[in-house]
Design a protein around this motif. Structure first.
Motif, PDB file in Angstrom:
ATOM      1  N   PRO A 216       0.846  10.147   5.534  1.00 60.47           N
ATOM      2  CA  PRO A 216      -0.471  10.578   5.050  1.00 60.47           C
ATOM      3  C   PRO A 216      -1.544   9.503   5.213  1.00 60.47           C
ATOM      4  N   LEU A 217      -1.146   8.250   5.137  1.00 59.83           N
ATOM      5  CA  LEU A 217      -2.136   7.179   5.283  1.00 59.83           C
ATOM      6  C   LEU A 217      -2.697   7.162   6.710  1.00 59.83           C
TER       7      LEU A 217
ATOM      8  N   THR B 146       5.535 -12.340   4.078  1.00 62.67           N
ATOM      9  CA  THR B 146       5.985 -11.904   2.754  1.00 62.67           C
ATOM     10  C   THR B 146       4.861 -11.093   2.123  1.00 62.67           C
ATOM     11  N   PHE B 147       5.033 -10.784   0.864  1.00 66.33           N
ATOM     12  CA  PHE B 147       4.033 -10.032   0.100  1.00 66.33           C
ATOM     13  C   PHE B 147       2.825 -10.899  -0.277  1.00 66.33           C
TER      14      PHE B 147
ATOM     15  N   ARG C 130       7.902  -3.740  -3.343  1.00 66.26           N
ATOM     16  CA  ARG C 130       6.833  -4.580  -2.802  1.00 66.26           C
ATOM     17  C   ARG C 130       7.175  -5.013  -1.389  1.00 66.26           C
ATOM     18  N   THR C 131       6.217  -4.825  -0.504  1.00 68.54           N
ATOM     19  CA  THR C 131       6.379  -5.281   0.870  1.00 68.54           C
ATOM     20  C   THR C 131       5.105  -6.011   1.281  1.00 68.54           C
ATOM     21  N   PHE C 132       5.004  -6.322   2.557  1.00 71.54           N
ATOM     22  CA  PHE C 132       3.836  -7.000   3.110  1.00 71.54           C
ATOM     23  C   PHE C 132       2.645  -6.057   3.252  1.00 71.54           C
ATOM     24  N   GLU C 133       2.881  -4.759   3.175  1.00 65.68           N
ATOM     25  CA  GLU C 133       1.801  -3.796   3.423  1.00 65.68           C
ATOM     26  C   GLU C 133       0.821  -3.800   2.244  1.00 65.68           C
ATOM     27  N   THR C 134      -0.482  -3.818   2.558  1.00 64.77           N
ATOM     28  CA  THR C 134      -1.457  -3.885   1.468  1.00 64.77           C
ATOM     29  C   THR C 134      -2.320  -2.628   1.345  1.00 64.77           C
ATOM     30  N   GLU C 135      -2.187  -1.695   2.279  1.00 64.69           N
ATOM     31  CA  GLU C 135      -3.005  -0.481   2.178  1.00 64.69           C
ATOM     32  C   GLU C 135      -2.534   0.416   1.038  1.00 64.69           C
ATOM     33  N   THR C 136      -1.258   0.342   0.744  1.00 63.55           N
ATOM     34  CA  THR C 136      -0.734   1.048  -0.417  1.00 63.55           C
ATOM     35  C   THR C 136      -0.332   0.001  -1.461  1.00 63.55           C
TER      36      THR C 136
ATOM     37  N   ASN D 164       2.339  -0.172  -3.335  1.00 63.81           N
ATOM     38  CA  ASN D 164       3.706  -0.566  -3.040  1.00 63.81           C
ATOM     39  C   ASN D 164       4.178   0.320  -1.894  1.00 63.81           C
ATOM     40  N   THR D 165       5.421   0.139  -1.489  1.00 65.22           N
ATOM     41  CA  THR D 165       5.977   0.974  -0.423  1.00 65.22           C
ATOM     42  C   THR D 165       7.088   1.833  -1.034  1.00 65.22           C
ATOM     43  N   LEU D 166       6.883   3.148  -1.018  1.00 66.19           N
ATOM     44  CA  LEU D 166       7.877   4.054  -1.599  1.00 66.19           C
ATOM     45  C   LEU D 166       9.123   4.050  -0.723  1.00 66.19           C
TER      46      LEU D 166
ATOM     47  N   VAL E 251       2.318   4.575  -4.334  1.00 62.92           N
ATOM     48  CA  VAL E 251       1.231   4.446  -3.371  1.00 62.92           C
ATOM     49  C   VAL E 251      -0.049   3.901  -4.000  1.00 62.92           C
TER      50      VAL E 251
ATOM     51  N   ARG F  66      -2.675   5.392  -4.923  1.00 64.32           N
ATOM     52  CA  ARG F  66      -3.897   6.082  -4.498  1.00 64.32           C
ATOM     53  C   ARG F  66      -3.651   7.570  -4.627  1.00 64.32           C
TER      54      ARG F  66
ATOM     55  N   LEU G 280      -2.780  10.012  -1.604  1.00 62.88           N
ATOM     56  CA  LEU G 280      -1.493  10.014  -0.907  1.00 62.88           C
ATOM     57  C   LEU G 280      -0.360  10.585  -1.757  1.00 62.88           C
TER      58      LEU G 280
END
Lengths: 339, 339, 339, 339
Positions: free
Chosen positions: A258-259, B243-244, C242-248, C250-252, C276, C278, C281
């Motif tokens: 969805p993102l 990393t995060f 928690r991951t490196f991704e910052t658009e969400t 956290n990462t489900l 997420v 947000r 989403l």
């Protein structure tokens, strides 16, 4: 772009920032708060992309406001991109969810035909199989090269299934284009910028797999690389990112569906096989991908996983794959699509 | 390799595992515990690398015992590898800690010479600078190509500093080898296996940078790729993993230094600039790297970071770099080395 | 458990390992391979849990074979656990997918009733709302405490909706048990072992949320903590890692659903809101969770997110929530369940 | 705070944002660029901390400019905080680097005294040892409770070494304060906000360990929690974060040292033992920590690691610890400090 000045910046620091922005054709908009002075850059901030404003004296932080990609963005092109690979029924990005299935590597003509023979009756229109294999070990099977491509093309001739195969080296581009209907750029090459430039200059759809620890932004920047050369037939493929979890090979980031659908007009497909790395978890994640809105699935299938030369443990056997297809079709209908 | 059978496996499942091992020339050693039966594969388990035993019925898990790399392992070669790049005083991996410094990208002859002019008097023997630049944006400066290589070679001629520069594309190998003393394989290409094979076939030392989310095992497997072709002059470079944390560009994994020193005989260097991505944190991490046992440092230096075409925010100014060198030398002495 | 000896271990090292195992009531099974000698510990390896065999001379690695949890494992209890919270229609873990919805924090009696008034007609049977709020800032709203619990109980009285609320402090256990139907242990307390022990001693179902970077194994060990005290009514809740991704936010990790379903008999629910972060989403991830096989959903809903005292940006408005329910119901049917 | 409006926002959306800011006592500063309109909030943006402006119609993003912590920030207190634990020679945060050493858990009076007997002659002034142990398994040794505290106090009486021990439960605060000189808040409790509030109300120094996946910002917010209650004697301890790497227990983030030194005035210490989880890597990381600027080290030491009831594999034997101390002292001198 917003430039935040340090609390103790000097007047000349601020002047230098303003002058720099003006030199670059931007207007500087000052806003002196109680605790911080901030400078807004008015104009197309993309000219600032490579300007290290953080290095100017008195600057605390630089905050971009615009996305760094343009051609790939939905803001630039609001309607969905539907990629027609080859004639009717092979659109990717439309209402029909496409399935790309097959073995990890092309092992022999016989095995490939045997696998394809189980997929074709299920209305799978795309056959995957690697002729050039990126392997973490130099001692592992590296693929049959052109011989493998010929086997794939042979199946296409017999069944009409279209061929998806991976490009690893810019020197193989011409060769692959002779045989493949869709070129795949693998996870480990998502930021192999020369390879991206290369496939940006061909007239074939490209499946771009997300890097193991690539952010969504970097993923879209790699799509932008391809599109900036003129090839806008890019299909994004989420296939799991690397996390601390070790029970699964990777962690499938389904929220990417969805993102990405918000941020870009490009089709988005899911590869659950590489994401989880275990055949038993693939069907549940395939169903979830369809429910989340994916435009396609890429699934590893093998008639005898215990003999596969690559990725056996994550390959579905034909009966498990057929069951998965049936389940996914029901979910597809539930979300208003076909499969 | 240990094969763990499921609690409810059938006798024929066990037989099939044993038969498979024997077919592969291994002996199977059974051990029936109270809760699990396990099968040990006696012989060189590397023949099992590509055999998906997990896919056999009744198998719960497969646990490798041996490391997947051989040539790179300290078990294979117990003594440290010292790489002599070019004459005396340029060994990497010996008691002297080498420093590789310079701008991210070669921008112009003048700027390069200006930067080198600040490094050479500090006894920096290796000049870094990118002629081909991997950039996340297709719209960013991509490097000057051969012109940049010539500028680097020009500085070598004047100063004797040796040239370190990155190879991005197998088609540029011959060109780079004409100018470079050490070829660098960048982070994003750590698993570009074709490029690894390519530099495995040349007679130049290779700096292999760890991928953003590559495990130590994968890092060593990529070194093995190069070595398996015949080039054993591989220098490992830790440069931060993803990393995060967002305050730093990446997270420098300094424990990789003592860990790699145990697992491999290859030299290990640290790039603190890319790891932290901020000039102000570089000197502390450079000191820490020396204290941890690194064989070298790779540091970005620029005379005017605010004008750098790439990576300005993480580039040290010459005076900060000189101070860092002095601090690091004291730490080097404290741990029994020179710098 | 498998103990791998170093290639250069001494005979006495091996003897010491064997003796140690025998002292602990286990049998040692030796297997001398070409490159490594391994020792299998026959018997219940759980007695080795706290024995640092790695510290014995000559030991290279220790590889556990059994899972460290027992009560929580499907091996121990093959059939699904269905938790009946309160009378018919409130089972969690059965064919009906339960929905737990409500605001992040209980803000006022009026707002809570207003929100519940939008949920109840949609057949949502569980109302969530925090009376004690874990907030990253000491300056943020911390919840109304007992007053908030009373508001929740008030809604239950009027609507029959059951109350789910979080316990943060062992000193509040008695108080919460007076008002709550299900006690929630939050993400940041997944390894607050005292709190786990505390809820292990009460007779209420417990929703245990996965820690931000907890592995599946650690998650199940925390469930085991509760169960080891005697409370086997544990509901596992995946809510993003928690991951490196910052658009969400956290990462489900949706693959946790089929994976947990294999490893444990406990119900598994999904909180897409915190995953997420947000609202836009959330519906797609709720649908995906249902398709993946989740036993329930936990969703934040607010009548006016822009006024919420906590987590406004991830709260769905009632109309968006109603649409999500309808979509999820269709997906639930497609996978053979109700909602 | 900067509010970025969507490209297609309505005039009334913008008005609503401005009105909201004004209601909250802030001034709104508009800046209409070519592609985006942004609104700067002038005034103390901390009043916006809990206001979900993202949920207002027409808002694309909200970008905070100020740090969310205040008391812990160096901006608030520019000079270093030096915490005097108990009389001269026990300052933490000054020029002398303090070492806190001892076993993971207090196992028996005899073993504790034996360990302390090896530390005291090396001028180690702080003895660590857990009386209450957070263990991932409910079946593992949980510590001796008050008996363990008494053993620790017994060693203090004999040697003058100060006692550092962990608080897990707010109900134990009074008890621990009777025996401990420094209270430790463990990694898994870094966001146990009730426990933070609890130690904010005592008059003892607190060692706050960074959470396994806590960002630097969250770490400082947890320090702020303690300080907001009135206790400003907070010592920050980096002890490794969780990443994808599995060869080490965690990944030591040494860049946290110079980064925290910039952001906060609080002392920063390093626990290399928990970070790497393997005794053989501890000395190198201890040296690196000193070189990076740490104010102290926290190291696990055991006379017989192979018999330790907790964390044996990462405990140094006394001779290895003594060698490490000597090496670290030389590095400390090289960076202008004592140890």
């Amino acid at each position: 772009m917003i430039i935040v000045m340090k609390p103790d910046h000097l007047a000349e620091d601020l002047n230098r920032v303003v002058t720099r922005l003006e030199e670059l054709g931007l207007k500087a908009h000052l806003s002196a708060g109680e605790q911080r002075t901030i400078v807004g850059a008015i104009g197309d901030e993309r000219v600032l992309r490579d300007i290290p404003l953080e290095s100017l004296a008195g600057v605390e932080a630089v905050v971009p406001i615009l996305k760094p990609y343009k051609l790939a963005s939905r803001e630039f092109k609001p309607e969905n991109t539907v990629i027609r690979v080859n004639g009717a029924g092979t659109e990717i990005g439309g209402r029909h969810i496409q399935v790309i299935a097959g073995p990890c590597a092309v092992e022999s003509r016989e095995v490939l035909e045997e696998i394809a023979g189980t997929l074709h009756p299920l209305d799978v229109r795309f056959l995957r199989g690697g002729a050039f294999k990126p392997r973490t070990s130099p001692y592992s099977f590296q693929g049959w090269g052109e011989k493998g491509l010929k086997y794939l093309a042979g199946v296409r001739e017999k069944t009409g299934m279209l061929v998806v195969t991976e490009l690893m080296d810019p020197r193989d581009t011409v060769l692959l284009c002779k045989y493949a209907d869709i070129i795949q750029i693998g996870t480990r090459n998502m930021q192999n910028f020369r390879l991206l430039t290369e496939v940006g200059n061909i007239d074939k759809p490209v499946i771009l797999k997300r890097g193991l620890c690539a952010t969504i932004k970097e993923f879209l920047m790699s799509a932008e690389y391809i599109m900036a050369q003129g090839n806008d037939k890019v299909i994004l493929c989420e296939r799991g990112v690397r996390t601390f979890e070790t029970e699964t090979r990777n962690t499938l980031d389904l929220s990417a569906v969805p993102l990405l659908k918000q941020l870009t007009h490009l089709p988005v497909i899911i590869d659950p096989s590489h994401a989880v790395g275990r055949a038993d978890l693939v069907p549940a994640m395939a169903r979830a991908a369809v429910a989340a809105g994916a435009d396609g699935l890429m699934v590893e299938v093998h008639v005898r996983p215990e003999e596969a030369l690559s990725d056996g443990p994550q390959s579905l056997r034909p009966n498990a794959f057929a069951a998965m297809m049936e389940e996914c079709r029901r979910v597809a209908e539930a979300v208003g699509r076909t499969m």
